[in-house]
Design an enzyme around this catalytic site. Structure first.
Site: not given
Ligand code: PLP
Ligand code: COI
Length: 349
Positions: A93, A198, A234
């Site tokens: 990612r 991200k 989201e």
């Molecule tokens: N959506 C956003 C905007 C996020 O910053 C995150 C965190 O990383 C997620 C969703 C959840 O993604 P993940 O499950 O890969 O941590």
């Molecule tokens: C995550 O879930 O890893 C995130 O990045 C959430 C947040 C701390 C930005």
């Protein structure tokens, strides 16, 4: 776990932190991992001590937001081993983001080596099994250099710091831990912009909607699709999940971050529980027909949504036992409390 060649003496005893009562806060750990990209090659500096970074004042990350970050967790397993959860997915990612921001990819091997080295170096800070806490791993990527033009950097820093954390939302997961969220009138991402990567800029523009939600007593803001303000996108830094009848449903949108937790939960739902799964548009009006809702992410894990507010209108949802099943399977795999049929645990030896 092999003894780290780093710098704690004696056994791998844990530091004196109240691991069971941590929030999602930054506790500095002694070591971080760093690599630098210049003239076409990545050079690993390895494990370093300084938390402070010195950057050229013209750096693209400082002026034009050429920056990315990741978030993942390391757990101590029931078997006493230490495991990262699907680190290659985070590397992939980040590289999707690097391609979009016109910077070099971080080799997946380097990314994973960094996660391993920084974890080994800070072993006394990895929360013990059963504490409910984990080591949050924060890889990040910066375009740097002496520059003023609007163009990608020629030099990059890839760094990983770690910090032991507890729940992202106070209280964590449980039938008595439902949280309330408020639909925001603002957007975090453009329809065909950078919502799917991200990049730090997506988060700076979430501060205002989040602050407004919190001022009104909500845990976070929920975003609608930025084109029509009609479909659910989201929730702060977490994806949206819901049960409608038998089906687990989740939004399909270019402007949503593709959550690794969500992908994992959908697979658990399909392959362990044989539940139907739908990735599709979810109209806000469909909240009338939804039986249960939750937010999911690395930090949020699964957080069940008790209430969604939109202006004067409020939807309430009960705790659904299926969240518990998903939670137990996900956290069970992460912590080696159950088998890992998908090969998601990455042991840090
Ligand atoms: N959506 C956003 C905007 C996020 O910053 C995150 C965190 O990383 C997620 C969703 C959840 O993604 P993940 O499950 O890969 O941590
Ligand atoms: C995550 O879930 O890893 C995130 O990045 C959430 C947040 C701390 C930005």
């Amino acid at each position: 776990m092999t003894q780290p060649r780093y710098y704690f003496t004696g056994d791998n005893d844990k530091v004196n932190l109240d691991f069971g009562n941590l929030g999602f806060d930054y506790h500095p750990c002694p070591y971080r991992f760093e690599a630098v990209y210049e003239l076409g090659v990545w050079r690993a500096r390895g494990v370093v001590e300084e938390t402070a970074m010195t950057l050229p004042e013209g750096s693209q990350c400082l002026h034009y937001g050429q920056q990315l970050f990741e978030g993942m967790k390391v757990h101590t397993g029931a078997d006493g081993k230490v495991y990262a959860f699907r680190p290659a997915e985070n590397a992939n990612r980040m590289n999707e983001g690097a391609r979009y921001l016109q910077g070099p990819e971080v080799p997946v091997d380097l990314f994973i080596r960094g996660v391993e080295e920084v974890t080994r170096a800070n072993l006394p800070y990895v929360p013990p099994y059963g504490s409910g806490a984990s080591l949050y791993v924060r890889p990040f990527y910066l375009g740097i250099g002496d520059n003023v033009g609007v163009k990608p950097a020629s030099k990059y820093v890839f760094r990983i710091f770690v910090t032991p954390v507890g729940p992202y939302f106070n209280g964590g997961f449980g039938p008595d831990q439902g949280k309330s969220f408020r639909i925001s009138e603002f957007d975090r991402a453009a329809p065909y912009g950078t919502g799917h990567i991200k990049a730090g800029g997506n988060y700076a523009c979430s501060f205002k909607p989040c602050a407004e939600a919190k001022q009104e007593g909500f845990a976070e803001a929920i975003y609608l699709d930025p084109k029509e303000h009609r479909y659910i996108e989201e929730i702060g830094a977490a994806n949206f999940l819901a049960f409608k009848g038998e089906s687990l449903i989740t939004p399909d949108s270019h402007s949503v971050l593709p959550s690794i937790t969500r992908r994992s939960l959908l697979r658990i739902a399909r392959e362990i529980y044989s539940w139907p799964v739908e990735e599709r548009l979810i109209d806000k009006a469909e909240l009338d027909e939804i039986d249960a809702a939750a937010a999911c992410g690395t930090a949020a894990v699964i957080t069940w949504i008790r209430e969604v507010a939109d202006g004067e209108k409020t939807w309430s949802f009960p705790f659904d036992q299926r969240w518990q099943q998903l939670y137990d399977s996900l956290v069970g795999i992460q912590t080696a409390a159950i088998d890992d049929p998908f090969g998601w645990r990455h042991e840090i030896k």
